[in-house]
Design an enzyme around this catalytic site. Sequence first.
Site, mmCIF file in Angstrom:
data_model
loop_
_atom_site.group_PDB
_atom_site.id
_atom_site.type_symbol
_atom_site.label_atom_id
_atom_site.label_comp_id
_atom_site.label_asym_id
_atom_site.label_seq_id
_atom_site.Cartn_x
_atom_site.Cartn_y
_atom_site.Cartn_z
ATOM 1 N N TYR A 175 0.832 -1.206 0.000
ATOM 2 C CA TYR A 175 0.000 0.000 0.000
ATOM 3 C C TYR A 175 0.868 1.258 0.000
ATOM 4 O O TYR A 175 0.647 2.191 -0.785
ATOM 5 C CB TYR A 175 -0.909 -0.016 1.224
ATOM 6 C CG TYR A 175 -1.807 1.190 1.362
ATOM 7 C CD1 TYR A 175 -2.801 1.447 0.432
ATOM 8 C CD2 TYR A 175 -1.665 2.068 2.421
ATOM 9 C CE1 TYR A 175 -3.639 2.556 0.554
ATOM 10 C CE2 TYR A 175 -2.493 3.173 2.565
ATOM 11 C CZ TYR A 175 -3.470 3.412 1.628
ATOM 12 O OH TYR A 175 -4.296 4.507 1.762
ATOM 13 N N LYS A 179 1.220 4.315 -2.916
ATOM 14 C CA LYS A 179 0.923 5.719 -2.639
ATOM 15 C C LYS A 179 2.161 6.607 -2.778
ATOM 16 O O LYS A 179 2.063 7.787 -3.162
ATOM 17 C CB LYS A 179 0.313 5.857 -1.246
ATOM 18 C CG LYS A 179 -1.089 5.278 -1.116
ATOM 19 C CD LYS A 179 -2.096 6.041 -1.973
ATOM 20 C CE LYS A 179 -3.519 5.615 -1.714
ATOM 21 N NZ LYS A 179 -4.513 6.426 -2.466
#
Length: 264
Positions: A175, A179
């Site tokens: 994740y 990002k």
Amino acid sequence: MTSHSADNSAHISDNTLPGPGGTLLGKAALVTGGSRGIGAATALRLAREGADVAVTYVDGKEAAEDVVRAVRALGRRAVALRADAADADEAAGAVTAAVRSLGRLDVLVNNAGIGVLGPLDALTVSDVDRVLAVNVRGVFLASRAAAAHMREGGRIITLGTCMTQRVPGPGGTLYTMSKAALVGLTKALARELGGRGITANIVHPGPIDTGMNPADGPHAPAQAAMTAVGRFGTADEVAATIAHLAGAAYVTGAEFAVDGGHAA
């Protein structure tokens, strides 16, 4: 292994927002993943500032239609568009559909995202492919499509995460990587589009009270303790920063933490 989405929340609320400011009168915005959570709060905030708004959704058609009704109740035009950011054609096609419905596009809010969290050795290739497809490729394609339609004064605002600035523990490798890529994309877009008067910025939310990560959830006390203010933020607080950037002409290529001091 757990998964969460950036556009989740339990309900729509605009009762903490200020009255219409009119800073976006005559503008049109697209908020991806705008059916719930930060996306829904952003759609409402932009509408209160005068913008017509399109929102995308994947499964939450009813929630998206609730947002549309709330925006229309504020006197603005609105449309809900089904588009899966994991599908390359749909990621870009949502922009075309928004322009077709609203007549123009001035603000793109790249809010749709997914998070697959878990130990490094438990992550599968399919996990990697889907997270990167939604969180990186989808944002790139939507931003490129939006730039083709935007005039001077266009705004591209992307949702990152506080974990790009401070990773508090294990389990967030995939994740966070996805990002972090958006930080580079944002800075490069700012350089590429600045000469046309189009800005690009990224907002990093901290722990935010949403349906998938509620402030009264089992992991909430530990998350709140990681912030300087000792609490979760609200979707409206994030939306306020997004709305500011939607109206700011001399801010670009920048990162904004709305994280309660998570990175302090």
